[in-house]
Write an enzyme that holds these catalytic residues in place. Structure first.
Site, PDB file in Angstrom:
ATOM      1  N   ASP A   1       0.870  -1.170   0.000  1.00  0.00           N
ATOM      2  CA  ASP A   1       0.000   0.000   0.000  1.00  0.00           C
ATOM      3  C   ASP A   1       0.914   1.230   0.000  1.00  0.00           C
ATOM      4  O   ASP A   1       1.682   1.420   0.954  1.00  0.00           O
ATOM      5  CB  ASP A   1      -0.839  -0.048   1.288  1.00  0.00           C
ATOM      6  CG  ASP A   1      -2.152   0.671   1.178  1.00  0.00           C
ATOM      7  OD1 ASP A   1      -2.188   1.683   0.481  1.00  0.00           O
ATOM      8  OD2 ASP A   1      -3.126   0.221   1.803  1.00  0.00           O
TER       9      ASP A   1
ATOM     10  N   ASP B   1      -2.877   4.694  -2.460  1.00  0.00           N
ATOM     11  CA  ASP B   1      -3.828   5.404  -1.622  1.00  0.00           C
ATOM     12  C   ASP B   1      -4.151   6.776  -2.236  1.00  0.00           C
ATOM     13  O   ASP B   1      -3.237   7.505  -2.644  1.00  0.00           O
ATOM     14  CB  ASP B   1      -3.176   5.580  -0.242  1.00  0.00           C
ATOM     15  CG  ASP B   1      -4.117   6.090   0.809  1.00  0.00           C
ATOM     16  OD1 ASP B   1      -4.949   5.312   1.276  1.00  0.00           O
ATOM     17  OD2 ASP B   1      -3.999   7.286   1.177  1.00  0.00           O
TER      18      ASP B   1
ATOM     19  N   GLU C   1      -6.626   3.645  -5.472  1.00  0.00           N
ATOM     20  CA  GLU C   1      -7.835   3.926  -4.691  1.00  0.00           C
ATOM     21  C   GLU C   1      -8.378   5.257  -5.171  1.00  0.00           C
ATOM     22  O   GLU C   1      -7.844   6.322  -4.837  1.00  0.00           O
ATOM     23  CB  GLU C   1      -7.514   4.018  -3.193  1.00  0.00           C
ATOM     24  CG  GLU C   1      -8.774   4.206  -2.374  1.00  0.00           C
ATOM     25  CD  GLU C   1      -8.597   5.044  -1.127  1.00  0.00           C
ATOM     26  OE1 GLU C   1      -9.418   4.912  -0.226  1.00  0.00           O
ATOM     27  OE2 GLU C   1      -7.639   5.844  -1.057  1.00  0.00           O
TER      28      GLU C   1
ATOM     29  N   HIS D   1     -10.909  -1.775   4.721  1.00  0.00           N
ATOM     30  CA  HIS D   1     -10.669  -1.255   6.066  1.00  0.00           C
ATOM     31  C   HIS D   1     -11.346   0.091   6.329  1.00  0.00           C
ATOM     32  O   HIS D   1     -11.156   0.681   7.390  1.00  0.00           O
ATOM     33  CB  HIS D   1      -9.150  -1.126   6.283  1.00  0.00           C
ATOM     34  CG  HIS D   1      -8.550  -0.117   5.350  1.00  0.00           C
ATOM     35  ND1 HIS D   1      -8.481  -0.307   3.977  1.00  0.00           N
ATOM     36  CD2 HIS D   1      -8.025   1.108   5.571  1.00  0.00           C
ATOM     37  CE1 HIS D   1      -7.942   0.744   3.421  1.00  0.00           C
ATOM     38  NE2 HIS D   1      -7.655   1.621   4.362  1.00  0.00           N
TER      39      HIS D   1
HETATM   40  C1  NOJ Z   1      -7.600   6.065   2.185  1.00  0.00           C
HETATM   41  C2  NOJ Z   1      -7.348   4.954   3.130  1.00  0.00           C
HETATM   42  O1  NOJ Z   1      -8.013   3.810   2.663  1.00  0.00           O
HETATM   43  C3  NOJ Z   1      -7.809   5.413   4.482  1.00  0.00           C
HETATM   44  O2  NOJ Z   1      -7.782   4.373   5.417  1.00  0.00           O
HETATM   45  C4  NOJ Z   1      -6.954   6.572   4.919  1.00  0.00           C
HETATM   46  O3  NOJ Z   1      -7.472   7.099   6.113  1.00  0.00           O
HETATM   47  C5  NOJ Z   1      -6.931   7.674   3.872  1.00  0.00           C
HETATM   48  N1  NOJ Z   1      -6.785   7.185   2.547  1.00  0.00           N
HETATM   49  C6  NOJ Z   1      -5.802   8.627   4.124  1.00  0.00           C
HETATM   50  O4  NOJ Z   1      -4.597   8.010   3.801  1.00  0.00           O
END
Ligand code: NOJ
Length: 534
Positions: A100, A202, A261, A321
Site C-alpha cells: 500500500d 492510496d 484507490e 478497512h
Molecule cells: C484512504 C485509506 O483507505 C484510508 O484508510 C486513509 O485514512 C486515507 N486514505 C488517508 O490516507
C-alpha cells in the site's frame, strides 16, 4: 479473451490489515511474522495475492496511513529482513505481495516535512503545499479536510499555512516539484527491487491539486467537505502522465500491478485512470455502496461492465478497512446463507475480486463505546459517524483466549462472538462459510469461464433475481441468485440440460423441473454448468 493465466486478472486478491491479522511477538498488534505464519492458511484458502495495508514506520495518527519512512518497516511489524522472508515464503506458495503506497501525503513526522516546516527557505519547503494567509489572515482558499475542519493548518513557526486533505498530521506533498516526483518514483523502485508484485495507491487521484489553488465551487451537502465540488483539489490532468510514467516503471519488471484507490470515486471517474499505459485497475466503490437488492446490484454491475467494455478489466470489492463489513451491512443471518450468496456473486463476476481478511468467516463489525473509538473521524463525528474501527478488529482464528490472534490483549477489542465464529470452527464444519469460500475459489480456478470468460446478464427474469452467464469457448456457466426472501422461478436459457456446480443451500437444493425452470428459495444462489451446444 486472454488465454494466459495472469495473477492479478484471473486470480483473487486478499487484503490484510496487518495490525489485526496475527501477532507473533505477543505485543497485541499483528506483525509480518504473524502474517508469514498464516501463509499456509492463505494458500489453502486459494487466494493469489495479499495486499498489505501500510507497514511502514508511522506515528499512527491514521493507523499507518501517515507514513514517516517509505522504505522502512515499522519495528512493531518487524524488520526489512522479516519482510524479505515474507515475500520469499509467499512466492514459494504462489502468493504475491501488494504494498500500500500512501503518497498523497506523508506524516508530519516524516523528515521531509520536519525540514519543510523548519524555515521558509529550507530546500524541502516546496515539497509540501505552503501558502501565506489571505490579507485578512484567513486560509489561502476554501479547501476542506475529509476528516473534518478546514484543509489548511497555520504553522506559527514560519507564519504560513500548509494543506492537508486528511489530518493536520498528514500534510499533502507537492507532486509538482520534480524532486518529490523523483523521490516517490524511487519508492516504487525500492519495493520492486525487493520483489514486491504490485501496489495499491492510496488516494492517488489526489496527488495533484490545481496549480493556482482555486476555490472549489459550492454544492449542497451535510459536512463542509461535502458542500463543495472537488474539482480543484483532486483529479487534475497531470495525473495521467504520471500514471504513464509509473506504469512504464512497473512494466520494466514482469507481471507487476497497480490498483488505485480512486478518492471520491464514481465509476466514470475510476475508469479514466485504467488502461494499458495507466493503472491496471482503480477501485469503483459503487458496488460496495449498493443495498442488498438484485436490481440495484445489477445496475451497478452493468454500469461498470459498460465502462470497462470488452477490453477493460473490472474489479469488485465488498469489504475493506474503511467500510462496514458486508456481514454487518447486509445483515447476514447466523448461518451465513446470505454470506454465501454474497461470496457467490463477488467471485463469479467478470473482474478481479478483492477479499478483506475475515470476510471468509463472515466477521461482523465490532460495536464500540465512545471512549473506545480510535479512528480520528470517528472521534470527531460521533455519534453521527462512528469511524472505521468496527471493521478492523482482530482476526478470529480459534476459540482460545485472544481468538488465536495474540498472547496478550489486542490493540483493538475482539468481536465478542469469536468463540462461535472463528477459522478453527469453520474449518471443521463442511457447511461453513469458510468452506464455501474455499469451494468457490477452487471452482473459479478450475473453470476458466469463471475467471476469464465473458459475462452476459439475463434480462427477462423475475424481480429479485440476478442471473448471468459466464462463458468461454469450452463452457457456459449460469449464476442465478435470489436476493428476495421468497421463492423465485427462472426459465433457463432454452433447452439446456444442466448440472449443478455449487449451491448455497445444499440441504435444500435448487429445483429444476422438466420444463426448463429453475426454482430458488429465498436467498438461494447456484452456479450451473449448461450443456447446451455439446
Ligand atoms: C484512504 C485509506 O483507505 C484510508 O484508510 C486513509 O485514512 C486515507 N486514505 C488517508 O490516507
Amino acid at each position: 479473451m486472454h488465454d494466459k493465466w495472469l495473477w492479478w486478472r484471473d486470480g483473487v486478491i486478499y487484503q490484510i490489515y496487518p495490525r489485526s491479522y496475527s501477532d507473533s511477538n505477543g505485543d497485541g498488534m499483528g506483525d509480518l511474522n504473524g502474517i508469514r505464519s498464516r501463509l499456509a492458511y492463505l494458500q489453502d484458502l486459494g487466494v493469489d495475492a495479499i495486499w498489505l495495508s501500510p507497514v511502514y514506520p508511522s506515528p499512527d495518527k491514521d493507523f499507518g496511513y501517515d507514513v514517516s519512512d517509505y522504505t522502512g518497516i515499522d519495528p512493531r511489524y518487524g524488520t526489512l529482513k522479516d519482510f524479505d522472508n515474507l515475500v520469499k515464503e509467499a512466492h514459494q506458495r504462489d502468493v504475491r505481495i501488494i504494498m500500500d503506497l500512501v503518497l498523497n501525503h506523508t506524516s508530519d513526522q516524516h523528515p521531509w516535512f520536519k525540514e519543510s516546516r523548519s524555515s521558509r527557505d529550507n530546500p524541502f519547503r516546496d515539497w509540501y503545499l505552503w501558502r501565506p494567509a489571505k490579507p485578512d489572515g484567513s486560509p489561502p482558499n476554501n479547501w476542506q479536510s475529509v476528516f473534518g475542519g478546514g484543509g489548511w493548518k497555520f504553522d506559527p513557526q514560519t507564519g504560513e499555512y500548509y494543506f492537508h486533505m486528511f489530518l493536520p498530521e498528514q500534510p499533502d506533498v507537492n507532486w509538482r516539484h520534480p524532486a518529490v516526483r523523483q523521490a516517490m518514483l524511487g519508492v516504487f523502485r525500492f519495493w520492486l527491487e525487493r520483489g514486491v508484485d504490485g501496489f495499491r495507491l492510496d488516494v492517488f487521484n489526489g496527488y495533484f491539486k490545481d496549480a493556482e489553488l482555486k476555490d472549489n465551487p459550492a454544492r449542497f451537502g451535510l459536512r463542509a467537505f461535502d458542500r463543495q465540488f472537488h474539482i480543484h483539489d483532486t483529479d487534475q490532468p497531470e495525473m495521467i502522465p504520471l500514471l504513464n510514467e509509473i506504469r512504464a516503471l512497473l512494466d520494466a519488471y514482469p507481471d507487476r500491478y497497480m490498483v488505485g484507490e480512486t478518492f471520491l470515486a464514481t465509476p466514470q471517474k475510476a475508469i479514466r485512470y485504467i488502461g494499458n499505459t495507466k493503472a491496471h485497475a482503480a477501485f469503483n466503490f459503487n458496488f460496495t455502496g449498493q443495498p442488498w437488492h438484485a436490481g440495484k446490484m445489477r445496475s451497478a454491475i452493468l454500469e461498470w461492465e459498460g465502462l470497462n467494455g470488452k477490453e477493460g478489466w473490472p474489479n469488485y470489492v465488498l469489504n475493506n478497512h474503511d467500510t462496514r463489513r458486508s456481514a454487518s451491512r447486509y445483515h447476514f443471518d447466523e448461518a451465513d446463507l446470505r454470506g454465501k450468496t454474497a461470496a457467490l456473486l463477488l467471485l463469479t463476476l467478470r473482474g478481479t475480486p478483492f477479499l478483506y481478511y475475515g470476510e471468509e468467516i463472515g466477521m461482523r463489525d465490532i460495536a464500540l463505546k465512545r471512549s473506545e473509538i480510535m479512528d480520528p473521524p470517528g472521534k470527531l463525528y460521533w455519534p453521527i459517524y462512528q469511524g472505521r474501527d468496527g471493521c478492523r478488529s482482530p482476526m478470529q482464528w480459534d476459540t482460545s483466549a485472544q481468538a488465536g490472534f495474540s498472547r496478550s490483549r489486542p490493540w483493538l477489542k475482539l468481536h465478542p462472538g469469536f468463540h462461535d465464529r472463528n477459522v478453527a470452527i469453520q474449518q471443521a464444519n463442511a457447511d461453513s462459510l469458510l468452506n464455501f469460500y474455499k469451494k468457490m475459489l477452487q471452482l473459479r480456478r478450475q473453470h476458466p469461464a469463471l475467471h476469464r470468460g465473458s459475462m452476459e446478464m439475463l434480462k427477462e427474469i423475475p424481480a429479485g433475481l440476478l442471473a448471468y452467464i459466464r462463458a468461454d469457448m469450452q463452457e457456459r456457466i449460469l449464476i442465478a441468485i435470489n436476493f428476495s426472501r421468497s421463492k423465485r422461478n427462472c426459465l433457463l436459457p432454452a433447452g439446456e440440460p444442466v448440472s449443478v456446480l455449487l449451491d448455497t443451500m445444499p440441504a435444500w437444493p435448487a429445483q429444476l423441473d422438466g420444463s426448463g425452470h429453475l426454482q430458488l428459495r429465498g436467498g438461494q444462489g447456484v452456479a450451473l454448468l449448461l450443456h447446451g451446444g455439446d
